[in-house]
Enzyme design. Structure first.
Site, mmCIF file in Angstrom:
data_model
loop_
_atom_site.group_PDB
_atom_site.id
_atom_site.type_symbol
_atom_site.label_atom_id
_atom_site.label_comp_id
_atom_site.label_asym_id
_atom_site.label_seq_id
_atom_site.Cartn_x
_atom_site.Cartn_y
_atom_site.Cartn_z
ATOM 1 N N GLU A 116 0.825 -1.222 0.000
ATOM 2 C CA GLU A 116 0.000 0.000 0.000
ATOM 3 C C GLU A 116 0.859 1.273 0.000
ATOM 4 O O GLU A 116 0.575 2.213 0.742
ATOM 5 C CB GLU A 116 -0.964 -0.006 1.199
ATOM 6 C CG GLU A 116 -1.996 -1.102 1.115
ATOM 7 C CD GLU A 116 -3.098 -1.016 2.176
ATOM 8 O OE1 GLU A 116 -4.224 -1.443 1.889
ATOM 9 O OE2 GLU A 116 -2.820 -0.522 3.285
ATOM 10 N N GLU A 157 -6.707 -7.804 -1.086
ATOM 11 C CA GLU A 157 -7.315 -7.849 0.242
ATOM 12 C C GLU A 157 -8.800 -7.560 0.109
ATOM 13 O O GLU A 157 -9.198 -6.420 -0.125
ATOM 14 C CB GLU A 157 -6.680 -6.809 1.182
ATOM 15 C CG GLU A 157 -5.230 -7.077 1.526
ATOM 16 C CD GLU A 157 -4.670 -6.088 2.548
ATOM 17 O OE1 GLU A 157 -5.476 -5.363 3.197
ATOM 18 O OE2 GLU A 157 -3.431 -6.029 2.691
#
Length: 628
Positions: free
Chosen positions: A193, A269
């Site tokens: 991320e 995710e």
């Protein structure tokens, strides 16, 4: 015979000439000869060798699950219809001191990856170096913060030099586990991320090259949430997305199509629940909503990874924290309202998702592994006690310093500072007045042995009462968890930060005790050091008791009614923090860590002890809050 013997057979001197004429293909096992291409992105599909492949993944972290239960959880993953295990690798746990690596016991990454292969799962590895994961400092070692100019997650020299040495060691273990070397690792994630951090455009190319230069040859991925996707993707690396709703799925899919063209879609995710913070509610995501979203992702032709399939537990002091408007630390349980519970039990989500993945696979799924037994044991009333003030004499000489020193810069652990636990600061004062200081994260203030208040992010002053002559001022400071996500990770030093002032005059001459509460810490308290439990204990204090277990130790959940805030150790294993502000009420105690007979329980309690420690077969994670 090990794989290396097939690929690099040792030749005797008389064999060397003949070796030049050997057909090396005959020395490579047939199953490895078919492993040429690995996982590839071909148009809108993943291909594994020559076959179209959909990733049905589940996240589980080896460092959050007792090693004795890894196989049980992996078999349950396989039986749910998943084909891929996804795990992070926590740098801070693997390199607790610079250059000193630990891949033993519960940190045996290679054993975990090979066990996944035995069970029939592929593996996507997410080695960071930053992993977020609701773990202290996002998995970065706290000793990095000894450098006052440290800039984490950038190409700052002090950071990249440390990453290079870590990756040298880690990748030497990972490279042989790759698909093209006969292992189960089919893809590797580049950082984590980064788009939502995005402080250095040279950083992600550096990490990509660091992986490739050390022999990573499988498919590379990035993963980003909606806040970072537009900045997190990079050339030559497949971008994937992190999300929880179908609305986000449409938005992010459209965006990725615009920036990387037609590529396989992957939700790296899909959040099956959410983590909990001390003082907040227990987050719940309805199983019907999970089923609908997962079905929508699969129907859109996307691969998926369930984060989390099985969350496990933030054993010890490893949990992280959030600090946006206010600082809040993650609870000990990492149940996450995931597909399996913290103790590995089935949920409504599991049943619904198994039906879904089973209908897609077209072949019968493996039978469901049996549930592990649970037990409630006789309550334990602590028999012995040692106040913190009495314990100090057994801890060796304190660190002496003119000024307060933050936890990371204490001269302990071979110059690596202190990562976790508590620090006690003492100095002598001769007057009353206003005490002012910056404490990270929570500090209990004592005059001699009497508690007179707390310092934390919101409270930066305490009024000291009148004293006669001299008094000992003490502040017990706890690292409740370093922030694991956000732009302020460089600012995560713990303990007393800067000067501690009395009436605006900096105090001097501190005695500092490092209370890391590792196993070696408790070895200093021989049985002769403990006292019988008094009617009115002096806090903070350690309490010692024995848990009686029959011939078949089973999982249980400890319940600490009447206790306020502290840490529980069973047979030397740190089960983690408890805190009566909730939401978490019970602490998971794996049966694998119990012995037949008497088991040692030590509780460090900061403020108020209950009469006993109870156990129950069912966890209590607090009042539910439904996520929408």
């Amino acid at each position: 015979m090990p794989l290396s013997r097939f690929l690099h057979p040792e030749l005797g001197s008389c064999d060397r000439e003949g070796a030049l004429r050997v057909d090396w293909n005959t020395l490579i096992p047939s199953w490895l000869r078919h492993r040429q291409l690995g996982l590839q992105a071909k148009g809108q599909n993943f291909m594994l060798e020559d076959s179209t492949f959909l990733i049905f993944g589940g996240s589980m972290h080896y460092f959050r699950v007792p090693r004795e239960y890894w196989r049980d959880r992996l078999l349950k993953m396989k039986a749910c219809g998943l084909n891929t295990l996804t795990t992070y690798v926590p740098w801070n746990l693997h390199e607790p001191e610079r250059g000193k690596f630990d891949f033993s016991g519960n940190l045996d990454l290679e054993a975990f990856v090979l066990m996944a292969a035995e069970v029939g799962l592929w593996v996507i590895l997410r080695p960071g170096p930053y992993i977020c994961a609701e773990i202290d400092l996002g998995g970065l070692p706290s000793w990095l913060l000894q450098d006052p100019g440290m800039r984490l997650r950038t190409t700052y020299k002090g950071f990249t030099e440390a990453v290079d040495l870590y990756f040298d060691h880690l990748m030497s273990r990972v490279v042989p586990l790759q698909y093209k070397r006969g292992g189960p690792i089919i893809a590797v994630q580049v950082e984590n991320e980064y788009g939502s951090y995005n402080k250095d455009p040279a950083y992600m190319p550096y990490i990509k090259k660091a992986l490739e230069d050390r022999g990573i040859v499988e498919l590379l991925l990035t993963s980003d949430n909606k806040d970072g996707l537009s900045k997190g993707f990079m050339h030559g690396v497949l971008a994937t997305m992190n999300l929880q709703s179908r609305h986000e799925l449409q938005l992010l899919t459209t965006f990725l199509l615009s920036v990387q063209g037609i590529q396989p879609k992957m939700v790296m995710e899909y959040w099956t629940g959410w983590f909990d913070l001390w003082g907040g509610p227990h987050n719940i995501l309805d199983s019907s909503e999970v089923l609908e979203t997962v079905a929508a992702i699969v129907d859109a032709g996307s691969s998926i990874n369930l984060y989390m399939f099985h969350g496990g537990t933030n054993f010890g002091f490893i949990s992280g924290a959030m600090h946006f408007q206010e600082y809040a630390s993650d609870v000990t349980s990492y149940d996450y309202d995931a597909v399996l519970t913290e103790a590995g039990d089935y949920t409504a989500k599991y049943g619904k998702l198994r039906d879904l993945f089973g209908s897609i696979s077209g072949t019968p799924l493996p039978p469901l592994p049996a549930l592990l037994p649970k037990a409630s044991y006789e309550p334990v009333a602590p028999s012995f006690y040692l106040s913190l003030w009495d314990a100090l004499q057994y801890l060796g000489e304190p660190i002496e310093s003119e000024k307060p020193v933050n936890m990371e810069n204490l001269p302990v652990n071979n110059g690596n500072g202190q990562s976790f636990g508590y620090v006690l600061y003492e100095t002598t004062i001769t007057s009353s007045g206003i005490l002012r200081g910056h404490v990270r994260d929570q500090g209990q203030v004592f005059l001699n042995t009497v508690s007179i208040g707390f310092l934390d992010y919101k409270t930066t002053t305490v009024t000291l009462p009148l004293i006669q002559g001299k008094g000992v001022l003490r502040i017990l400071v706890e690292n409740c968890g370093r922030v694991n996500y956000g732009h302020n990770i460089d600012d995560q030093r713990k303990g007393l930060i800067g000067n501690l002032s009395l009436n605006d005059s900096p105090l001097k001459k501190f005695r500092i005790y490092s209370l890391d509460m590792k196993k070696s810490f408790f070895q200093r308290f021989g049985i002769d050091k403990w006292h019988s439990l008094p009617e009115v204990p002096t806090f903070p204090a350690f309490f010692l008791g024995g848990l009686s277990v029959g011939p078949s130790p089973s999982d249980t959940f400890l319940k600490l009614e009447g206790w306020e805030k502290g840490v529980v150790f069973v047979n030397g294993q740190n089960l983690g923090r408890y805190w009566d502000i909730g939401p978490q009420v019970t602490l998971y105690l794996p049966g694998a860590w119990l012995d037949k007979g008497i088991n040692q329980i030590i509780i460090f309690e900061e403020m108020m002890a209950g009469p006993m420690i109870q156990s129950t077969e069912t966890p209590h994670l607090g009042r539910n809050h439904y996520i929408h």
